[in-house]
Enzyme design. Sequence first.
Site, short mmCIF file in Angstrom:
data_model
loop_
_atom_site.label_atom_id
_atom_site.label_comp_id
_atom_site.label_asym_id
_atom_site.label_seq_id
_atom_site.Cartn_x
_atom_site.Cartn_y
_atom_site.Cartn_z
N GLY A 27 0.71 -1.29 0.00
CA GLY A 27 0.00 -0.07 0.00
C GLY A 27 0.79 1.36 -0.10
O GLY A 27 2.12 1.06 -0.33
N GLY A 28 0.09 2.63 0.50
CA GLY A 28 0.95 3.55 0.15
C GLY A 28 2.00 3.74 1.39
O GLY A 28 2.93 4.39 1.19
N MET A 29 1.96 2.97 2.19
CA MET A 29 3.09 3.02 3.61
C MET A 29 4.03 2.27 3.03
O MET A 29 5.22 2.16 3.80
CB MET A 29 2.26 2.86 4.91
CG MET A 29 1.37 3.81 5.24
SD MET A 29 0.46 3.19 6.59
CE MET A 29 1.75 2.95 7.81
N GLY A 30 4.06 1.11 2.16
CA GLY A 30 5.00 0.13 2.18
C GLY A 30 4.43 -1.21 1.99
O GLY A 30 3.71 -1.40 1.00
N VAL A 32 3.44 -5.30 3.55
CA VAL A 32 2.87 -6.03 4.50
C VAL A 32 3.37 -7.44 4.32
O VAL A 32 3.30 -8.02 3.39
CB VAL A 32 1.54 -6.08 4.82
CG1 VAL A 32 1.00 -6.74 6.17
CG2 VAL A 32 1.02 -4.59 5.02
N LYS A 47 4.80 -4.88 9.03
CA LYS A 47 4.48 -3.72 8.12
C LYS A 47 5.69 -3.04 8.05
O LYS A 47 6.28 -2.32 8.73
CB LYS A 47 3.32 -2.90 8.55
CG LYS A 47 2.90 -1.54 7.82
CD LYS A 47 1.85 -0.83 7.86
CE LYS A 47 0.48 -1.78 7.28
NZ LYS A 47 -0.83 -0.89 7.49
N ASP A 148 -8.69 7.04 8.90
CA ASP A 148 -8.61 6.67 7.70
C ASP A 148 -9.52 5.16 7.54
O ASP A 148 -8.95 4.19 6.79
CB ASP A 148 -6.97 6.31 7.36
CG ASP A 148 -6.67 6.13 5.74
OD1 ASP A 148 -7.77 6.54 4.91
OD2 ASP A 148 -5.72 5.67 5.40
#
Length: 693
Positions: A27-30, A32, A47, A148
Amino acid sequence: MAPGSPKSGVGRIIAGRYRLLDQVGSGGMGHVWLAHDQRLDCDVALKEIRFRNLPDGGEEHESRVARARAEARHAAVLRGHPHVVTVHDVLEHEGLPWIVMEYVAGAEDLRDWLARRGPLAPAECARMGLAVLDALTAGHERGIMHRDVKPANILLAPDRTGMPGARILLTDYGISVQPDSPETRWTRTSILVGTAGYLAPERTTGGPATAAADLFSLGCTLYFGVEGFGPFDRGTDLAAITAVVLEEAPPPRRAGALWPVVEALLIKDPARRISAEDAAAALARIITPEPHPPTQVDTGSQPPWARLVTSDGAPGPGMAPPDERFGGPAQNQSTGSPARNQSSSGPAQDQGLATPAAYTPTAQAPGPYTPTAQAPGAYAPRPGQELGRSAPSAPQPGPGFGPPWYGAPPGPVTGPSGRRRRKRPRVLQALAAVLLALGLTAGGVWYAMAHKVVLPYGDTVGLAEPLRKGDCVVGDPSPGSVAGVPRLTLDPSCGNAVPDGQVMALYKAPSFEVADRQGADRCEELTKGTAEKLAWNVRSMAVVPTRQAFHATGGNVACLLVGKHGPMYGPLGKLRPYGMTFKDATQIQRGDCLGHEDGDALVYTHYQLVACDKNHVGLVIQITHLKTVASGEDADAQANDQCAADAPPEDFGRSSAVFWSHGLRSTGLWAKGYYLVVCSLEHRDKSPLPGNE
């Protein structure tokens, strides 16, 4: 594999503890990862939070790392909540923060769930919304805002019985630190506040994160659940934000009774938006509708069925529309508006979420009363889907069951007037008998299918029960001679039947797909230590449960060690109890301490496994073999000579004048032409070796 590829991280050890097994999300954060905690011997979700184009050591980088750590602490406050993915820890590895979370086996986010199965039925979506609302409320009571809420952050997972979608979990609880993503997120002073299309309108103008803002995002998510797209999805993020602020959500086609709740959650003004308490009550009524009022008979020109009220409050023909609910306008059923036309979604929208079936009465047409079979619920399960609903019971014989002559006594039948009734033609009786026979046959087939025994590893392997650690098995053919898993039978004695192998470990896979893909590699990893110490050549074998039996077996892959060229004769490795007598040298491994039965001479097949902190006869120092055996010469003498050459006592700090390297041969394998020899360091005078020497 190219450097930097997401899959290239498989096998990495994070923080000296977590081994990356497989990438399960991005995803946007990296990314998983499914990871194995080597300290606690369990699987977790890891994560990896990435900061693209952000130099290490800079002020912004350090601020984001600190923010990730703080947000993880906030999420940990909700540890143990049934609808929140638990956060265990936050750590820093190579300058980047990693979040250690509960791994939810078999989970799919709401986007993937709908992509595979289609939109949810209103009652199922209401059940999901109630669970998410419960999680949000628990956070709001502690001053924690999610910020979110969206389909990607809602997980649907099987419960302990394997029911798909029975567990509903809210993830990414407050861990929102990186806006760099193809799915653009919007920030203010570098603080993440939401996702385009699911962001409350008051947040777009810089308003604070509030419980009401989370409820707006929940409304967008529920809309997505029944329609398959968000109410403010647009071609660009700017267009989506503009729609959130200026446009009303388009009327849905499938929401049915859920629409008034969603509409009340999507009110632009947070002060007028429905409260969490009222939303929960409304969602609960959709899941479990209130009893219907009795039919109201109008003594005027309206027929008795004109004022029936459906389970979602929709009026029948000629009934006045209800008052506005939750701040939303009343809808007119006659126009076909989705707000009241619950049946518009039809059975095609039903999914595998466990939820009670909704009761929707149907209006009867004018005319004489004609009994009809009850129509199925508007959201009956699709064929083959697993829903948490009980099948309706079959009707039982009794008064009113079957044709009029069913169970009638022989002889003439008379009516109320005493006149003799005309007998039914014999052809009708024959037809009834045929129908009854067909019904019994169908029932028998159904019973056989319903009670069919599902073998945990399929028909080829043939075992009726899941394997357990320590079980010994015999293969047909020998497991060492085939590429796959042959037919297996248990050897309860683990020795009397000369087993071909033993279950050394169980790998608990998170899903059937992971078990099928990684089972062999994980089993080889789990059995490698024992395999390297054993005297005989062995190989790892993974026995993977079938997809149908995966949850019934606990998701366990049985990891066997089997002999490559012959049987194992009994327990292996750490599963061997002290005091056991070796039946063959194939059971012996390097580092074993050997004893023998009291009163017996040193006979090769009568050595016992003893604890090395006690006095013992010999210590296994080497495993070797002879390439050929000279015919006519003593086989035991040839084994001793081989050990004297390959494992002399001097190589182990002992004098050959006091010690010798005794060769123990595998009698079973020698008969097959495999000349295996185990070298045991012993005193020449046969005196015991002191413990822990």
